[in-house]
Design an enzyme around this catalytic site. Structure first.
Site, short mmCIF file in Angstrom:
data_model
loop_
_atom_site.label_atom_id
_atom_site.label_comp_id
_atom_site.label_asym_id
_atom_site.label_seq_id
_atom_site.Cartn_x
_atom_site.Cartn_y
_atom_site.Cartn_z
CG HIS A 115 3.84 -9.98 -4.63
ND1 HIS A 115 3.74 -11.35 -4.78
CD2 HIS A 115 2.56 -9.54 -4.44
CE1 HIS A 115 2.48 -11.72 -4.69
NE2 HIS A 115 1.74 -10.64 -4.47
CG HIS A 141 0.29 -10.17 3.56
ND1 HIS A 141 -0.80 -9.36 3.30
CD2 HIS A 141 0.16 -11.25 2.76
CE1 HIS A 141 -1.56 -9.94 2.39
NE2 HIS A 141 -0.99 -11.09 2.03
#
Length: 172
Positions: A115, A34
Site C-alpha cells: 500500500h 512510498h
C-alpha cells in the site's frame, strides 16, 4: 542507525498522493510517498556492508515490478490509516520475502499488505469522513517499478535514500 527499504512510485502518483498527505498524514514532511518493503531496522556500519551486498544480489535477480492501484482502503479498526491499495503480485511478495532473509532476517510485525499511505493518525470521525470522500474518487493507476531504495533515518526523523538498487541488473 535506523534503515528501511521502500519502492517510490512515479512523480505523477507521488503528486496525487501528496495532495492528500499534506492534509491527512502526520509523516508528510518525513518521507515521500512510498511502498514499504521492510520496516525500520537497526544496523551498524559493518552490518550495512553485508546488507548492501545482499540487496545488490536481490535486485539483480528480481525483474521490474508491475504496480497496480485500483482502490482506496483502510486498516481500521486496527489503526486509522487510509491508503492506496497496491494489487498484490507474486513478484512483489517474493521481493518482500527476500528482504526478510539473510542478514536482513526478521519476522515482519504485520502481514505484507502492499500500500501507499494517504493519511494516518486521524481521529475516528476524521478517518470516517476522509475515507468516505476519497473512496468516491476513481483512483486507478498502473506503472512499472524498476528499483528499490535503502533509506536511513536522520536525527529529525525524516528519511533519505542511502542507496538505490536497480531491478534485473547484474551486480557491478
Amino acid at each position: 542507525m535506523n534503515y528501511g527499504i521502500a519502492l517510490f512510485p512515479s512523480k505523477k502518483l507521488q503528486d496525487l498522493v501528496n495532495s492528500y498527505r499534506k492534509r491527512y498524514d502526520t509523516h508528510y514532511a518525513l518521507v515521500p510517498p512510498h511502498l514499504t518493503l521492510k520496516t525500520s531496522f537497526e544496523a551498524t556500519e559493518d552490518e550495512l556492508n553485508e546488507i548492501t551486498k545482499e540487496l545488490r544480489q536481490t535486485a539483480s535477480v528480481t525483474s521490474p515490478l508491475q504496480l497496480s492501484i485500483k482502490k482506496v482502503s483502510s486498516f481500521a479498526p486496527v489503526n486509522n490509516v487510509i491508503y492506496l491499495k497496491v494489487e498484490p503480485t507474486n513478484e512483489l511478495q517474493e521481493l518482500h520475502d527476500r528482504l526478510h532473509t539473510g542478514s536482513l532476517s526478521s519476522e515482519p510485525e504485520y502481514s505484507f499488505v502492499p500500500h501507499i499511505t494517504i493519511g494516518q493518525n486521524l481521529s475516528d470521525d476524521e478517518h470516517s469522513d476522509v475515507l468516505g470522500s476519497i473512496k468516491m474518487l476513481d483512483i486507478t493507476h498502473e506503472e512499472v517499478i524498476d528499483r528499490f531504495h535503502l533509506l536511513y533515518q536522520l536525527e529529525n526523523g525524516s528519511w533519505t535514500v542511502y542507496e538505490t538498487f536497480l531491478l534485473g541488473k547484474e551486480s557491478e
